[in-house]
Enzyme design. Structure first.
Site, PDB file in Angstrom:
ATOM      1  N   GLU A 103       2.126   1.675  -3.422  1.00  0.00           N
ATOM      2  CA  GLU A 103       1.025   2.192  -4.224  1.00  0.00           C
ATOM      3  C   GLU A 103       0.811   3.689  -3.970  1.00  0.00           C
ATOM      4  OE1 GLU A 103      -3.380   0.546  -5.218  1.00  0.00           O
ATOM      5  OE2 GLU A 103      -2.906   0.752  -3.077  1.00  0.00           O
ATOM      6  N   SER A 133      15.139  14.461   3.593  1.00  0.00           N
ATOM      7  CA  SER A 133      16.128  13.523   4.116  1.00  0.00           C
ATOM      8  C   SER A 133      15.456  12.286   4.694  1.00  0.00           C
ATOM      9  CB  SER A 133      16.959  14.203   5.204  1.00  0.00           C
ATOM     10  OG  SER A 133      17.831  13.267   5.797  1.00  0.00           O
ATOM     11  N   ARG A 193       0.834  -1.210   0.000  1.00  0.00           N
ATOM     12  CA  ARG A 193       0.000   0.000   0.000  1.00  0.00           C
ATOM     13  C   ARG A 193       0.865   1.255   0.000  1.00  0.00           C
ATOM     14  NH1 ARG A 193      -3.109  -3.492  -0.793  1.00  0.00           N
ATOM     15  NH2 ARG A 193      -3.126  -2.729  -2.884  1.00  0.00           N
TER      16      ARG A 193
END
Length: 147
Positions: free
Chosen positions: A92, A115, A89
């Site tokens: 995604e 960073s 997920r």
């Protein structure tokens, strides 16, 4: 010598055996829960004191404490595209929102990156009438490109 991955396996088994939470272990170590969890899973080196606190609460041996202090090879995914549904997920999310995040960082900060070294992570459960929400906060220092 025990590897960081082998130490992580022992840590996870001890956590279950001792019925501990990552938050409780982090409290004993004296560090934030996300950092402590990542360190115990092999992604950060611990100081000798932190490693001793961790193995103490987990009832593990000195071999694990030594492995927890080693410099890691960072990056824990078995494949470039994660197969685990929870981790996928996030992959995604970056596929869908990555270009937007990049654009907004550049618009608000200039040419640079966030960073992952000077970085904080928090995961929070927020109750909601339609089902609990997962709030993940990624908090990294802005690093401008230097030309």
């Amino acid at each position: 010598m025990l590897s960081k991955q082998e130490a992580a396996q022992r840590v996870r088994a001890a956590k279950v055996r001792k019925n501990l939470t990552w938050a409780r272990i982090a409290e004993a170590v004296g560090a934030p829960v996300a950092w402590t969890t990542a360190a115990l899973l092999g992604q950060h080196p611990m100081s000798a004191e932190q490693a001793q606190a961790a193995v103490g609460i987990l009832d593990l041996d000195e071999e694990v404490a030594q492995a927890l202090q080693l410099q890691p090879t960072r990056g824990a995914l078995e494949t470039a595209i994660p197969r685990d549904p929870t981790m996928y997920r996030f992959y995604e999310v970056l596929q869908v929102y990555g270009p937007t995040i990049k654009e907004l960082i550049h618009e608000q900060f200039g040419d640079g990156i966030m960073s992952a070294i000077n970085f904080r992570l928090d995961v929070e459960k927020v109750p909601h009438p339609e089902g609990d929400r997962v709030v993940v906060t990624l908090n990294g220092k802005f690093l401008p490109y230097q030309w």
